[in-house]
Write a protein that holds these residues in place. Structure first.
Motif, PDB file in Angstrom:
ATOM      1  N   UNK A   1      16.219  -6.690   5.123  1.00  0.00           N
ATOM      2  CA  UNK A   1      16.876  -6.778   3.821  1.00  0.00           C
ATOM      3  C   UNK A   1      16.090  -7.633   2.836  1.00  0.00           C
ATOM      4  N   UNK A   2      15.634  -8.785   3.304  1.00  0.00           N
ATOM      5  CA  UNK A   2      14.868  -9.683   2.431  1.00  0.00           C
ATOM      6  C   UNK A   2      13.571  -9.005   1.988  1.00  0.00           C
ATOM      7  N   UNK A   3      12.858  -8.406   2.932  1.00  0.00           N
ATOM      8  CA  UNK A   3      11.616  -7.698   2.577  1.00  0.00           C
ATOM      9  C   UNK A   3      11.912  -6.566   1.599  1.00  0.00           C
ATOM     10  N   UNK A   4      12.981  -5.813   1.847  1.00  0.00           N
ATOM     11  CA  UNK A   4      13.342  -4.729   0.940  1.00  0.00           C
ATOM     12  C   UNK A   4      13.611  -5.229  -0.469  1.00  0.00           C
ATOM     13  N   UNK A   5      14.347  -6.330  -0.574  1.00  0.00           N
ATOM     14  CA  UNK A   5      14.665  -6.888  -1.888  1.00  0.00           C
ATOM     15  C   UNK A   5      13.413  -7.418  -2.591  1.00  0.00           C
ATOM     16  N   UNK A   6      12.601  -8.183  -1.861  1.00  0.00           N
ATOM     17  CA  UNK A   6      11.387  -8.757  -2.464  1.00  0.00           C
ATOM     18  C   UNK A   6      10.410  -7.655  -2.858  1.00  0.00           C
ATOM     19  N   UNK A   7      10.109  -6.769  -1.929  1.00  0.00           N
ATOM     20  CA  UNK A   7       9.149  -5.704  -2.219  1.00  0.00           C
ATOM     21  C   UNK A   7       9.733  -4.692  -3.207  1.00  0.00           C
ATOM     22  N   UNK A   8      11.056  -4.549  -3.187  1.00  0.00           N
ATOM     23  CA  UNK A   8      11.694  -3.684  -4.181  1.00  0.00           C
ATOM     24  C   UNK A   8      11.437  -4.211  -5.580  1.00  0.00           C
ATOM     25  N   UNK A   9      11.598  -5.514  -5.733  1.00  0.00           N
ATOM     26  CA  UNK A   9      11.322  -6.128  -7.030  1.00  0.00           C
ATOM     27  C   UNK A   9       9.851  -6.073  -7.401  1.00  0.00           C
ATOM     28  N   UNK A  10       8.995  -6.470  -6.464  1.00  0.00           N
ATOM     29  CA  UNK A  10       7.548  -6.471  -6.725  1.00  0.00           C
ATOM     30  C   UNK A  10       7.046  -5.052  -6.985  1.00  0.00           C
ATOM     31  N   UNK A  11       7.435  -4.136  -6.115  1.00  0.00           N
ATOM     32  CA  UNK A  11       6.963  -2.754  -6.244  1.00  0.00           C
ATOM     33  C   UNK A  11       7.411  -2.086  -7.527  1.00  0.00           C
ATOM     34  N   UNK A  12       8.657  -2.335  -7.927  1.00  0.00           N
ATOM     35  CA  UNK A  12       9.132  -1.714  -9.174  1.00  0.00           C
ATOM     36  C   UNK A  12       8.488  -2.339 -10.400  1.00  0.00           C
TER      37      UNK A  12
ATOM     38  N   UNK B   1       0.841  -1.199   0.000  1.00  0.00           N
ATOM     39  CA  UNK B   1       0.000   0.000   0.000  1.00  0.00           C
ATOM     40  C   UNK B   1       0.876   1.249   0.000  1.00  0.00           C
ATOM     41  N   UNK B   2       1.921   1.241   0.833  1.00  0.00           N
ATOM     42  CA  UNK B   2       2.834   2.391   0.897  1.00  0.00           C
ATOM     43  C   UNK B   2       3.519   2.620  -0.444  1.00  0.00           C
ATOM     44  N   UNK B   3       3.909   1.548  -1.114  1.00  0.00           N
ATOM     45  CA  UNK B   3       4.543   1.693  -2.426  1.00  0.00           C
ATOM     46  C   UNK B   3       3.559   2.213  -3.462  1.00  0.00           C
ATOM     47  N   UNK B   4       2.308   1.775  -3.366  1.00  0.00           N
ATOM     48  CA  UNK B   4       1.277   2.312  -4.258  1.00  0.00           C
ATOM     49  C   UNK B   4       1.067   3.806  -4.036  1.00  0.00           C
ATOM     50  N   UNK B   5       1.081   4.211  -2.779  1.00  0.00           N
ATOM     51  CA  UNK B   5       0.950   5.638  -2.464  1.00  0.00           C
ATOM     52  C   UNK B   5       2.174   6.412  -2.949  1.00  0.00           C
ATOM     53  N   UNK B   6       3.336   5.809  -2.826  1.00  0.00           N
ATOM     54  CA  UNK B   6       4.560   6.448  -3.321  1.00  0.00           C
ATOM     55  C   UNK B   6       4.478   6.644  -4.834  1.00  0.00           C
ATOM     56  N   UNK B   7       3.968   5.647  -5.531  1.00  0.00           N
ATOM     57  CA  UNK B   7       3.803   5.771  -6.986  1.00  0.00           C
ATOM     58  C   UNK B   7       2.884   6.935  -7.331  1.00  0.00           C
ATOM     59  N   UNK B   8       1.859   7.152  -6.497  1.00  0.00           N
ATOM     60  CA  UNK B   8       0.969   8.295  -6.707  1.00  0.00           C
ATOM     61  C   UNK B   8       1.680   9.630  -6.531  1.00  0.00           C
ATOM     62  N   UNK B   9       2.714   9.640  -5.721  1.00  0.00           N
ATOM     63  CA  UNK B   9       3.469  10.878  -5.466  1.00  0.00           C
ATOM     64  C   UNK B   9       4.564  11.133  -6.496  1.00  0.00           C
ATOM     65  N   UNK B  10       5.264  10.062  -6.903  1.00  0.00           N
ATOM     66  CA  UNK B  10       6.447  10.268  -7.756  1.00  0.00           C
ATOM     67  C   UNK B  10       6.315   9.664  -9.143  1.00  0.00           C
ATOM     68  N   UNK B  11       5.253   8.943  -9.416  1.00  0.00           N
ATOM     69  CA  UNK B  11       5.144   8.267 -10.707  1.00  0.00           C
ATOM     70  C   UNK B  11       5.730   6.875 -10.612  1.00  0.00           C
ATOM     71  N   UNK B  12       6.540   6.506 -11.575  1.00  0.00           N
ATOM     72  CA  UNK B  12       7.152   5.175 -11.568  1.00  0.00           C
ATOM     73  C   UNK B  12       8.058   5.012 -10.349  1.00  0.00           C
ATOM     74  N   UNK B  13       7.929   3.856  -9.711  1.00  0.00           N
ATOM     75  CA  UNK B  13       8.744   3.562  -8.530  1.00  0.00           C
ATOM     76  C   UNK B  13       9.903   2.664  -8.963  1.00  0.00           C
ATOM     77  N   UNK B  14      11.110   3.150  -8.782  1.00  0.00           N
ATOM     78  CA  UNK B  14      12.291   2.360  -9.137  1.00  0.00           C
ATOM     79  C   UNK B  14      12.520   1.277  -8.090  1.00  0.00           C
ATOM     80  N   UNK B  15      13.359   0.303  -8.437  1.00  0.00           N
ATOM     81  CA  UNK B  15      13.720  -0.719  -7.469  1.00  0.00           C
ATOM     82  C   UNK B  15      14.343  -0.077  -6.231  1.00  0.00           C
TER      83      UNK B  15
END
Length: 173
Positions: free
Chosen positions: A159-170, A77-91
């Protein structure tokens, strides 16, 4: 170019809410039945207490149905909100946001749940029945080290959550 301060502010704001909600859920579950967290107690306490009851196993299963969707869903949800603020979310932005959120929860778990409640205050609902006289509850240095080591393991989870969600979110945003 994306302003890094937006990502940092977003990460800290959502991370603070995430930490507050998850720490609150943990405290509520401990108040409900501390035995749900039997596996997180030192070995000597687990041996003295004995196996987890059927009731606690059922409560732990029900609690998991609430807790884990928040653990994994809230960062999305936070990453979706971030996308609303900045557009495309990078890894990198997704990783930083998720890592920060989970790290803040890990820190809140250590400082508030474990050290403040579990070590300093030690309310009766934090003590497993029949184990209150054990030195494991009163050896403050040992308790602090025990919880600190567990939080270091938690950094691995960050770290694991960051990597997984980084991939999924991007990929999603």
């Amino acid at each position: 170019m994306i302003d890094a301060t937006v990502i940092v502010q977003h990460s800290l704001m959502y991370g603070g809410v995430y930490a507050f909600v998850l720490a609150g859920l943990i405290l509520f579950s401990v108040w409900l039945n501390v035995e749900i967290w039997l596996n997180d107690f030192p070995d000597a306490v687990k041996v003295r207490f004995g196996p987890m009851s059927v009731k606690a196993k059922k409560q732990r299963a029900w609690f998991s149905l609430i807790f884990f969707p928040v653990v994994f869903g809230f960062p999305l949800v936070a990453l979706g909100q971030l996308a609303g603020e900045i557009g495309n979310v990078s890894f990198a932005a997704a990783f930083l946001t998720t890592f920060t959120m989970v790290f803040l929860f890990n820190l809140a778990d250590l400082l508030i749940v474990d050290w403040f409640f579990g070590v300093l205050l030690q309310p009766s609902f934090f003590i497993l029945p029949g184990t209150a006289d054990m030195t494991e509850y009163h050896a403050y240095g040992t308790q602090i080290r025990y919880h600190f080591r567990a939080s270091l393991i938690g950094i691995g989870f960050c770290l694991v959550m960051g990597l997984v969600m980084g991939g999924v979110g991007s990929l999603i945003w």
